[in-house]
Motif scaffolding. Structure first.
Motif, PDB file in Angstrom:
ATOM      1  N   SER A 102       0.872  -1.296   0.137  1.00  0.00           N
ATOM      2  CA  SER A 102       0.040   0.088  -0.021  1.00  0.00           C
ATOM      3  C   SER A 102       0.983   1.202   0.032  1.00  0.00           C
ATOM      4  CB  SER A 102      -0.868   0.038   1.286  1.00  0.00           C
ATOM      5  OG  SER A 102      -1.631  -1.317   1.174  1.00  0.00           O
ATOM      6  N   LEU A 103       1.891   1.445   0.804  1.00  0.00           N
ATOM      7  CA  LEU A 103       2.632   2.457   0.923  1.00  0.00           C
ATOM      8  C   LEU A 103       3.421   2.588  -0.855  1.00  0.00           C
ATOM      9  CD1 LEU A 103       4.290   1.929   4.536  1.00  0.00           C
ATOM     10  CD2 LEU A 103       2.720   3.760   3.703  1.00  0.00           C
ATOM     11  N   SER A 104       3.714   1.336  -1.151  1.00  0.00           N
ATOM     12  CA  SER A 104       4.445   1.652  -2.559  1.00  0.00           C
ATOM     13  C   SER A 104       3.510   2.225  -3.635  1.00  0.00           C
ATOM     14  CB  SER A 104       4.910   0.274  -3.077  1.00  0.00           C
ATOM     15  OG  SER A 104       5.760  -0.532  -2.225  1.00  0.00           O
ATOM     16  N   ILE A 105       2.203   1.785  -3.390  1.00  0.00           N
ATOM     17  CA  ILE A 105       1.342   2.669  -4.361  1.00  0.00           C
ATOM     18  C   ILE A 105       1.175   3.829  -3.925  1.00  0.00           C
ATOM     19  CG2 ILE A 105      -1.151   2.526  -4.943  1.00  0.00           C
ATOM     20  CD1 ILE A 105       0.241   0.072  -5.853  1.00  0.00           C
ATOM     21  N   ILE A 106       1.107   4.316  -2.703  1.00  0.00           N
ATOM     22  CA  ILE A 106       0.963   5.775  -2.337  1.00  0.00           C
ATOM     23  C   ILE A 106       2.174   6.448  -2.806  1.00  0.00           C
ATOM     24  CG2 ILE A 106       1.071   7.459  -0.298  1.00  0.00           C
ATOM     25  CD1 ILE A 106      -0.549   5.164   1.151  1.00  0.00           C
ATOM     26  N   LEU A 107       3.509   6.051  -2.850  1.00  0.00           N
ATOM     27  CA  LEU A 107       4.626   6.543  -3.224  1.00  0.00           C
ATOM     28  C   LEU A 107       4.409   6.723  -4.933  1.00  0.00           C
ATOM     29  CD1 LEU A 107       7.424   5.344  -1.033  1.00  0.00           C
ATOM     30  CD2 LEU A 107       6.717   7.846  -1.243  1.00  0.00           C
ATOM     31  N   LEU A 108       4.105   5.704  -5.500  1.00  0.00           N
ATOM     32  CA  LEU A 108       3.855   5.914  -6.950  1.00  0.00           C
ATOM     33  C   LEU A 108       2.751   6.783  -7.314  1.00  0.00           C
ATOM     34  CD1 LEU A 108       4.170   4.554  -9.741  1.00  0.00           C
ATOM     35  CD2 LEU A 108       2.675   2.737  -9.259  1.00  0.00           C
ATOM     36  N   ARG A 109       1.969   6.893  -6.550  1.00  0.00           N
ATOM     37  CA  ARG A 109       1.057   8.161  -7.005  1.00  0.00           C
ATOM     38  C   ARG A 109       1.404   9.491  -6.723  1.00  0.00           C
ATOM     39  NH1 ARG A 109      -1.644   8.504 -10.248  1.00  0.00           N
ATOM     40  NH2 ARG A 109      -3.573   9.768  -9.345  1.00  0.00           N
ATOM     41  N   LEU A 110       2.328   9.580  -5.842  1.00  0.00           N
ATOM     42  CA  LEU A 110       2.890  10.811  -5.328  1.00  0.00           C
ATOM     43  C   LEU A 110       3.780  11.382  -6.293  1.00  0.00           C
ATOM     44  CD1 LEU A 110       2.863  10.629  -1.368  1.00  0.00           C
ATOM     45  CD2 LEU A 110       1.153  12.226  -2.644  1.00  0.00           C
ATOM     46  N   SER A 111       4.450  10.192  -6.887  1.00  0.00           N
ATOM     47  CA  SER A 111       5.597  10.602  -7.859  1.00  0.00           C
ATOM     48  C   SER A 111       4.811  11.091  -9.334  1.00  0.00           C
ATOM     49  CB  SER A 111       6.164   9.485  -8.086  1.00  0.00           C
ATOM     50  OG  SER A 111       5.677   8.323  -8.990  1.00  0.00           O
ATOM     51  N   ALA A 112       3.529  10.900  -9.213  1.00  0.00           N
ATOM     52  CA  ALA A 112       2.727  11.227 -10.690  1.00  0.00           C
ATOM     53  C   ALA A 112       3.522  10.850 -11.831  1.00  0.00           C
ATOM     54  CB  ALA A 112       2.690  12.875 -10.750  1.00  0.00           C
ATOM     55  N   SER A 113       3.945   9.408 -11.808  1.00  0.00           N
ATOM     56  CA  SER A 113       4.492   8.766 -12.803  1.00  0.00           C
ATOM     57  C   SER A 113       3.575   7.960 -13.602  1.00  0.00           C
ATOM     58  CB  SER A 113       5.727   7.939 -12.553  1.00  0.00           C
ATOM     59  OG  SER A 113       6.401   7.264 -13.645  1.00  0.00           O
ATOM     60  N   GLY A 114       2.839   8.830 -14.657  1.00  0.00           N
ATOM     61  CA  GLY A 114       1.792   8.019 -15.215  1.00  0.00           C
ATOM     62  C   GLY A 114       1.955   6.801 -15.751  1.00  0.00           C
ATOM     63  N   SER A 115       3.148   6.742 -16.458  1.00  0.00           N
ATOM     64  CA  SER A 115       3.557   5.348 -17.148  1.00  0.00           C
ATOM     65  C   SER A 115       3.867   4.392 -16.319  1.00  0.00           C
ATOM     66  CB  SER A 115       4.771   5.748 -18.055  1.00  0.00           C
ATOM     67  OG  SER A 115       5.709   6.116 -17.514  1.00  0.00           O
ATOM     68  N   SER A 116       4.496   4.578 -15.026  1.00  0.00           N
ATOM     69  CA  SER A 116       4.773   3.540 -14.138  1.00  0.00           C
ATOM     70  C   SER A 116       3.326   3.014 -13.619  1.00  0.00           C
ATOM     71  CB  SER A 116       5.662   4.043 -12.999  1.00  0.00           C
ATOM     72  OG  SER A 116       6.949   4.518 -13.291  1.00  0.00           O
ATOM     73  N   LEU A 117       2.387   3.963 -13.412  1.00  0.00           N
ATOM     74  CA  LEU A 117       1.083   3.572 -12.849  1.00  0.00           C
ATOM     75  C   LEU A 117       0.438   2.372 -13.823  1.00  0.00           C
ATOM     76  CD1 LEU A 117      -1.140   3.451 -10.708  1.00  0.00           C
ATOM     77  CD2 LEU A 117      -2.117   5.645 -11.960  1.00  0.00           C
ATOM     78  N   VAL A 118       0.535   2.855 -15.129  1.00  0.00           N
ATOM     79  CA  VAL A 118      -0.170   1.899 -16.115  1.00  0.00           C
ATOM     80  C   VAL A 118       0.451   0.477 -16.235  1.00  0.00           C
ATOM     81  CG1 VAL A 118      -0.425   1.532 -18.768  1.00  0.00           C
ATOM     82  CG2 VAL A 118      -0.752   3.724 -17.544  1.00  0.00           C
ATOM     83  N   ASN A 119       2.005   0.586 -16.122  1.00  0.00           N
ATOM     84  CA  ASN A 119       2.727  -0.811 -16.119  1.00  0.00           C
ATOM     85  C   ASN A 119       2.518  -1.579 -14.971  1.00  0.00           C
ATOM     86  OD1 ASN A 119       4.221   0.403 -18.332  1.00  0.00           O
ATOM     87  ND2 ASN A 119       6.038   1.003 -17.195  1.00  0.00           N
ATOM     88  N   LEU A 120       2.274  -1.086 -13.591  1.00  0.00           N
ATOM     89  CA  LEU A 120       1.677  -1.698 -12.527  1.00  0.00           C
ATOM     90  C   LEU A 120       0.337  -2.128 -12.595  1.00  0.00           C
ATOM     91  CD1 LEU A 120       2.246  -2.517  -9.687  1.00  0.00           C
ATOM     92  CD2 LEU A 120       1.463  -0.406  -8.849  1.00  0.00           C
ATOM     93  N   LEU A 121      -0.497  -1.729 -13.193  1.00  0.00           N
ATOM     94  CA  LEU A 121      -1.855  -2.171 -13.356  1.00  0.00           C
ATOM     95  C   LEU A 121      -1.785  -3.183 -14.438  1.00  0.00           C
ATOM     96  CD1 LEU A 121      -4.061   1.195 -13.572  1.00  0.00           C
ATOM     97  CD2 LEU A 121      -3.885  -0.266 -11.719  1.00  0.00           C
ATOM     98  N   ILE A 122      -1.018  -3.244 -15.546  1.00  0.00           N
ATOM     99  CA  ILE A 122      -0.686  -4.173 -16.616  1.00  0.00           C
ATOM    100  C   ILE A 122      -0.082  -5.688 -15.892  1.00  0.00           C
ATOM    101  CG2 ILE A 122       0.152  -4.911 -18.534  1.00  0.00           C
ATOM    102  CD1 ILE A 122      -0.196  -2.079 -19.540  1.00  0.00           C
ATOM    103  N   ILE A 123       0.688  -5.150 -14.977  1.00  0.00           N
ATOM    104  CA  ILE A 123       1.593  -6.126 -14.388  1.00  0.00           C
ATOM    105  C   ILE A 123       0.603  -7.042 -13.201  1.00  0.00           C
ATOM    106  CG2 ILE A 123       3.528  -6.757 -13.031  1.00  0.00           C
ATOM    107  CD1 ILE A 123       5.153  -4.600 -14.493  1.00  0.00           C
TER     108      ILE A 123
END
Length: 404
Positions: free
Chosen positions: A200-221
């Motif tokens: 959950s904390l990893s997801i929070i940091l991912l969102r706070l980084s505002a890295s859109g491509s990384s978020l899409v990659n995570l959802l696909i993975i």
């Protein structure tokens, strides 16, 4: 005494993973500089640390020389690619850079070899969990208590970068962190709450980084993780399920093709992927000037004094890589290097499916997960064959871990 040695070796591994993650050191030495700031840092300390890691890694491999030789024989294509990088000094446009980068690539690849030969997949994930737990804790501390370092001020002051020099660095690492904790939480009964909390904390940091491509990659993975589970079903259920999923995927592809603005808007990107699609044709033109062997490993991006000057003038900005791993590999080693990589990759990928089919734990899905991440992240980032990179090291370890 034996237990102390084992713990000491594990501590060395965790600290090495932290170093290869690219966390903390460069950020601190740069004084929290932004991506557009021209700052010269004294990297002698970092080189000393890497040299120590290289030396200890080689010693540990020699101490287990029989196992080392066994794993060295496992993947011809992987080690051919590494050898090609070193040999490219013969035609490199910048031989000194190629020599330095290939030396680092060989040594960091040896750490990947050590990681795969010394630890099981379960142990690898637990050691990665320690590494990412440290990164998560320090990223929150840096962003909250030391915003000069933890928040990227030149991007409107709201994008977190944690212990990395750029928000995309934090985003990419949190994808790997999320999947590490996801698999451990999914598989482990004992202390599973800890893994889900870290996820959950990893997801929070991912969102706070505002890295859109990384978020899409995570959802696909994450979706891929459950698709890989299907491979363990009986064949009478696998085939119709895969056909149905292929149909749905094709429908979604056509829908997004006709409505690209919806997808790009959802991840905070424009249609050019922040200038990437304008950069890529310029890079491809350069590739076709030396298509077969490229410019040598690390030999292209040499600023205004190298071949990259033409791209800088045409693009109107000064990228240091093409923001695409496959194009970066073609620039370095040409179509020959790209072909060698894909031969090895697909062999490892198929063997990863064989391992999943013959096992029952989520740990055995990890190599496929990381290789899928490599495929996705290389579309927008250039860390495919990057020396001293955690992404490359884990690819080496994953590729060797699935070899029968």
């Amino acid at each position: 005494m034996r237990k102390i040695l084992i713990v000491t070796e594990q501590v060395f591994t965790i600290l090495s993973l932290l170093m290869y993650s690219g966390a903390i050191f460069v950020l601190v030495l740069s004084g929290g500089a932004g991506q557009s700031d021209l700052v010269e840092i004294d990297s002698s300390g970092i080189r000393i640390i890497y040299s120590l890691i290289y030396a200890v890694t080689v010693i540990l491999l020699i101490l287990r020389w029989k196992t080392t030789l066994y794993f060295l024989k496992k993947d011809f294509w992987l080690f051919s690619l590494i050898l090609l990088s070193a040999v490219s000094i013969l035609w490199s446009f910048e031989p000194s850079t190629t020599l330095k980068n290939s030396f680092s690539l060989i040594n960091s690849s040896l750490f990947g070899l050590y990681f795969a030969s010394r630890y099981s997949l379960k142990q690898q994930l637990h050691l990665l969990a320690w590494n990412f737990a440290i990164i998560i804790i320090l990223s929150f501390i840096f962003a909250i208590a030391l915003p000069k370092y933890g928040i990227q001020s030149d991007l409107d002051g709201s994008k977190w970068r944690g212990v990395f020099t750029h928000k995309n660095g934090l985003g990419a690492r949190m994808v790997t962190s999320s999947m590490t904790f996801f698999i451990l939480g999914y598989q482990t009964q004992r202390r599973s709450w800890f893994f889900w909390a870290a996820f959950s904390l990893s997801i929070i940091l991912l969102r706070l980084s505002a890295s859109g491509s990384s978020l899409v990659n995570l959802l696909i993975i994450i979706l891929a993780f459950f698709i890989f589970q299907i491979w363990r079903w009986s064949y009478q259920f696998i085939v119709p399920t895969l056909i149905m999923m292929a149909t749905i995927s094709q429908s979604l592809y056509f829908w997004f093709s006709n409505n690209p603005d919806i997808l790009f808007g959802a991840i905070g990107k424009d249609a050019t992927l922040t200038g990437r699609t304008q950069l890529w044709p310029l890079v491809i033109d350069k590739i076709w000037k030396h298509p077969w062997l490229g410019y040598g490993y690390g030999g292209f991006w040499q600023g205004w004094n190298g071949e990259s000057a033409d791209i800088w003038l045409a693009a109107g900005w000064t990228p240091n890589h093409p923001h695409n791993g496959y194009l970066a590999l073609c620039l370095d080693l040409g179509l020959l290097g790209l072909g060698v990589f894909f031969f090895g990759f697909w062999r490892s990928y198929l063997q990863g499916f064989a391992c999943v089919r013959s096992s029952k734990t989520a740990f055995d899905i990890w190599p496929l997960i990381h290789m899928t991440f490599i495929l996705l992240s290389s579309l927008t980032e250039s860390n495919l064959l990057e020396s001293n990179s955690l992404t490359w090291i884990l690819y080496v370890a994953a590729s060797l871990s699935v070899r029968m």
